[in-house]
Scaffold this motif. Structure first.
Motif, PDB file in Angstrom:
ATOM      1  N   VAL A 128      41.120  17.862  -8.457  1.00  0.00           N
ATOM      2  CA  VAL A 128      41.643  16.613  -7.883  1.00  0.00           C
ATOM      3  C   VAL A 128      42.160  16.871  -6.471  1.00  0.00           C
ATOM      4  O   VAL A 128      41.874  16.110  -5.535  1.00  0.00           O
ATOM      5  N   LEU A 129      42.873  17.971  -6.302  1.00  0.00           N
ATOM      6  CA  LEU A 129      43.417  18.286  -4.970  1.00  0.00           C
ATOM      7  C   LEU A 129      42.294  18.617  -3.979  1.00  0.00           C
ATOM      8  O   LEU A 129      42.403  18.311  -2.795  1.00  0.00           O
ATOM      9  N   ILE A 130      41.201  19.196  -4.460  1.00  0.00           N
ATOM     10  CA  ILE A 130      40.047  19.452  -3.572  1.00  0.00           C
ATOM     11  C   ILE A 130      39.429  18.113  -3.155  1.00  0.00           C
ATOM     12  O   ILE A 130      39.137  17.896  -1.978  1.00  0.00           O
ATOM     13  N   ALA A 131      39.248  17.225  -4.125  1.00  0.00           N
ATOM     14  CA  ALA A 131      38.669  15.911  -3.792  1.00  0.00           C
ATOM     15  C   ALA A 131      39.561  15.160  -2.801  1.00  0.00           C
ATOM     16  O   ALA A 131      39.071  14.380  -1.981  1.00  0.00           O
ATOM     17  N   LEU A 132      40.865  15.414  -2.857  1.00  0.00           N
ATOM     18  CA  LEU A 132      41.805  14.744  -1.942  1.00  0.00           C
ATOM     19  C   LEU A 132      41.965  15.503  -0.617  1.00  0.00           C
ATOM     20  O   LEU A 132      42.814  15.140   0.193  1.00  0.00           O
ATOM     21  N   ASN A 133      41.165  16.563  -0.438  1.00  0.00           N
ATOM     22  CA  ASN A 133      41.181  17.320   0.832  1.00  0.00           C
ATOM     23  C   ASN A 133      42.558  17.943   1.119  1.00  0.00           C
ATOM     24  O   ASN A 133      43.043  17.940   2.255  1.00  0.00           O
ATOM     25  N   SER A 134      43.160  18.499   0.082  1.00  0.00           N
ATOM     26  CA  SER A 134      44.533  19.026   0.203  1.00  0.00           C
ATOM     27  C   SER A 134      44.563  20.410   0.832  1.00  0.00           C
ATOM     28  O   SER A 134      43.563  21.123   0.860  1.00  0.00           O
ATOM     29  N   LYS A 135      45.760  20.749   1.286  1.00  0.00           N
ATOM     30  CA  LYS A 135      45.998  22.083   1.850  1.00  0.00           C
ATOM     31  C   LYS A 135      47.178  22.725   1.119  1.00  0.00           C
ATOM     32  O   LYS A 135      48.007  22.022   0.534  1.00  0.00           O
ATOM     33  N   LEU A 136      47.234  24.055   1.196  1.00  0.00           N
ATOM     34  CA  LEU A 136      48.329  24.795   0.566  1.00  0.00           C
ATOM     35  C   LEU A 136      49.087  25.569   1.629  1.00  0.00           C
ATOM     36  O   LEU A 136      48.477  26.153   2.532  1.00  0.00           O
ATOM     37  N   LYS A 137      50.417  25.562   1.488  1.00  0.00           N
ATOM     38  CA  LYS A 137      51.233  26.370   2.395  1.00  0.00           C
ATOM     39  C   LYS A 137      51.651  27.645   1.647  1.00  0.00           C
ATOM     40  O   LYS A 137      52.242  27.581   0.563  1.00  0.00           O
ATOM     41  N   LEU A 138      51.301  28.795   2.245  1.00  0.00           N
ATOM     42  CA  LEU A 138      51.629  30.087   1.648  1.00  0.00           C
ATOM     43  C   LEU A 138      52.609  30.789   2.568  1.00  0.00           C
ATOM     44  O   LEU A 138      52.412  30.814   3.786  1.00  0.00           O
ATOM     45  N   ALA A 139      53.663  31.345   1.985  1.00  0.00           N
ATOM     46  CA  ALA A 139      54.699  31.979   2.809  1.00  0.00           C
ATOM     47  C   ALA A 139      54.857  33.448   2.431  1.00  0.00           C
ATOM     48  O   ALA A 139      54.659  33.837   1.269  1.00  0.00           O
ATOM     49  N   SER A 140      55.191  34.258   3.429  1.00  0.00           N
ATOM     50  CA  SER A 140      55.546  35.662   3.181  1.00  0.00           C
ATOM     51  C   SER A 140      56.701  35.994   4.121  1.00  0.00           C
ATOM     52  O   SER A 140      57.084  35.159   4.952  1.00  0.00           O
ATOM     53  N   SER A 141      57.207  37.213   4.020  1.00  0.00           N
ATOM     54  CA  SER A 141      58.362  37.558   4.876  1.00  0.00           C
ATOM     55  C   SER A 141      57.965  37.608   6.354  1.00  0.00           C
ATOM     56  O   SER A 141      58.824  37.603   7.219  1.00  0.00           O
ATOM     57  N   VAL A 142      56.650  37.630   6.647  1.00  0.00           N
ATOM     58  CA  VAL A 142      56.255  37.668   8.071  1.00  0.00           C
ATOM     59  C   VAL A 142      55.836  36.304   8.609  1.00  0.00           C
ATOM     60  O   VAL A 142      55.538  36.183   9.789  1.00  0.00           O
ATOM     61  N   GLU A 144      54.096  32.037   7.749  1.00  0.00           N
ATOM     62  CA  GLU A 144      53.445  31.077   6.844  1.00  0.00           C
ATOM     63  C   GLU A 144      51.998  30.895   7.276  1.00  0.00           C
ATOM     64  O   GLU A 144      51.661  31.072   8.443  1.00  0.00           O
ATOM     65  N   ARG A 145      51.139  30.509   6.340  1.00  0.00           N
ATOM     66  CA  ARG A 145      49.785  30.098   6.710  1.00  0.00           C
ATOM     67  C   ARG A 145      49.405  28.916   5.829  1.00  0.00           C
ATOM     68  O   ARG A 145      49.927  28.755   4.710  1.00  0.00           O
ATOM     69  N   ILE A 146      48.500  28.102   6.367  1.00  0.00           N
ATOM     70  CA  ILE A 146      48.039  26.914   5.630  1.00  0.00           C
ATOM     71  C   ILE A 146      46.551  27.119   5.367  1.00  0.00           C
ATOM     72  O   ILE A 146      45.803  27.444   6.294  1.00  0.00           O
ATOM     73  N   ILE A 147      46.139  26.922   4.105  1.00  0.00           N
ATOM     74  CA  ILE A 147      44.701  27.037   3.821  1.00  0.00           C
ATOM     75  C   ILE A 147      44.226  25.808   3.054  1.00  0.00           C
ATOM     76  O   ILE A 147      45.020  25.115   2.405  1.00  0.00           O
ATOM     77  N   ASP A 148      42.915  25.556   3.143  1.00  0.00           N
ATOM     78  CA  ASP A 148      42.338  24.453   2.369  1.00  0.00           C
ATOM     79  C   ASP A 148      42.386  24.808   0.887  1.00  0.00           C
ATOM     80  O   ASP A 148      42.073  25.946   0.514  1.00  0.00           O
ATOM     81  N   MET A 149      42.742  23.830   0.080  1.00  0.00           N
ATOM     82  CA  MET A 149      42.769  24.049  -1.372  1.00  0.00           C
ATOM     83  C   MET A 149      41.429  24.601  -1.858  1.00  0.00           C
ATOM     84  O   MET A 149      41.375  25.483  -2.715  1.00  0.00           O
ATOM     85  N   GLU A 150      40.330  24.106  -1.295  1.00  0.00           N
ATOM     86  CA  GLU A 150      39.018  24.530  -1.809  1.00  0.00           C
ATOM     87  C   GLU A 150      38.709  26.002  -1.509  1.00  0.00           C
ATOM     88  O   GLU A 150      37.806  26.578  -2.095  1.00  0.00           O
ATOM     89  N   GLU A 151      39.485  26.613  -0.580  1.00  0.00           N
ATOM     90  CA  GLU A 151      39.270  28.030  -0.261  1.00  0.00           C
ATOM     91  C   GLU A 151      40.168  28.953  -1.101  1.00  0.00           C
ATOM     92  O   GLU A 151      40.059  30.179  -1.005  1.00  0.00           O
ATOM     93  N   PHE A 152      41.077  28.374  -1.864  1.00  0.00           N
ATOM     94  CA  PHE A 152      42.128  29.169  -2.509  1.00  0.00           C
ATOM     95  C   PHE A 152      41.598  30.017  -3.677  1.00  0.00           C
ATOM     96  O   PHE A 152      41.956  31.178  -3.822  1.00  0.00           O
TER      97      PHE A 152
END
Ligand SMILES: Cc1cc2nc3c(=O)[nH]c(=O)nc-3n(C[C@H](O)[C@H](O)[C@H](O)COP(=O)(O)OP(=O)(O)OC[C@H]3O[C@@H](n4cnc5c(N)ncnc54)[C@H](O)[C@@H]3O)c2cc1C
Length: 291
Positions: A128-142, A144-152
């Motif tokens: 559903v999130l892929i169909a909605l063209n969603s993105k994910l925010k990933l955080a680390s101590s260095v 943040e990066r944003i990636i497409d849900m479909e690449e996750f």
């Protein structure tokens, strides 16, 4: 039996990221624990350091902005997404999906972030999130990066989380005008994991009703939640009718690469992909016409 581990319960993202950075490969996050504990009990994973993030209240939110769209914190439970008035109003397909995800008890504890990071291709939220063209925010101590849900998703139960990273937010953009969305899965009983699932988003050009854009994602149809791009191309630029939907669903069944297991053979799943793509795309089309 679960192997011994050291347990931490950070109360902030910063604290969690610092623990992840300190213990690196030996550390594993636990959120609701619904999938993680099963894996640990099966002995498939034995973390030395378990970082329980369920108490990080800053990651439990649903925010909507008419410019930026929807933001869901990784620790938001399924039931909150199902019941959110703002999601029901602007992204009804997410609430619909959640209504058939497991039982109320499971939805009351499992988190959207845990679901996505578990990486099960049968999970309901990812398509559903892929169909909605969603993105994910990933955080680390260095940072943040944003990636497409479909690449996750990278493979069965494998996702694109680097050592020291955690998922913090799911971002869903505003739907374009004249867009209809739908999701359905094949279940033996209500709330079961899908034997196959299909999520579709269709955007129509006002006036002539030509399909301007389509996004189609399949669950349980490959080792990852699968974006069916060849199928989308069958629809884009054309006026969608039943003949075109039948042709597109044939393409979807060849695009899918489903597993064979006790729930269904590869051949059966391919047939069901056809049925569900046709059915769900028809519903998304009706909704796009009414939007
Ligand atoms: C009986 C039952 C039925 C279910 N039925 C369905 C169903 O029909 N459809 C469906 O989609 N799901 C279903 N689920 C899955 C469930 O809904 C949860 O979404 C899932 O178990 C994961 O959520 P959790 O919060 O428990 O994560 P956990 O089990 O705590 O974690 C899962 C994985 O994600 C990682 N993780 C968790 N949060 C983060 C984060 N923020 N950043 C990085 N890594 C993280 C963990 O390290 C672990 O690898 C079912 C579960 C159960 C127990």
């Amino acid at each position: 039996m679960i192997a011994d581990f050291e347990y931490f319960a950070p109360k902030t993202v910063k604290e969690a990221l610092s623990l992840l950075s300190r213990y690196r490969e030996g550390a594993k996050i636990i959120a609701g624990g619904q999938s993680m504990l099963v894996i640990m009990k099966q002995g498939l994973f034995a973390p030395e350091y378990l970082i329980d993030i369920k108490g990080i209240s800053a990651l439990d939110y649903i925010k909507y902005d008419k410019g930026k769209g929807l933001r869901i914190g990784a620790l938001t439970i399924h039931r909150a997404i199902e019941k959110s008035p703002v999601i029901q109003k602007h992204f009804g397909v997410l609430s619909e999906m959640e209504r058939n995800l497991a039982t109320i008890q499971t939805r009351n504890w499992g988190t959207i972030g845990g679901n996505l990071c578990h990486g099960d291709p049968a999970g309901d939220p990812a398509p559903v999130l892929i169909a909605l063209n969603s993105k994910l925010k990933l955080a680390s101590s260095v940072g943040e990066r944003i990636i497409d849900m479909e690449e996750f998703s990278k493979d069965y139960l494998e996702v694109d989380l680097q050592t020291g990273e955690m998922l913090t937010e799911i971002q869903v953009p505003i739907l374009p005008a004249h867009t209809g969305t739908a999701y359905e899965k094949l279940m033996v009983m209500k709330g079961d994991m899908g034997i196959v699932g299909a999520a579709v988003s269709i955007t129509l050009r006002p006036g002539d009703g030509v399909c301007e854009n389509a996004r189609i994602a399949l669950g349980s149809a490959a080792s990852v939640p699968l974006r069916a791009q060849k199928t989308e191309k069958q629809l884009i630029g054309k006026v969608i009718n039943d003949t075109l939907l039948a042709e597109a669903s044939e393409v979807a069944s060849t695009e899918a690469d489903p597993p064979s297991d006790v729930h269904g053979s590869t051949e059966y799943r391919r047939e069901m992909v056809k049925v569900f793509v046709k059915r769900v795309a028809r519903l998304a089309l009706e909704r796009a016409k009414a939007a």
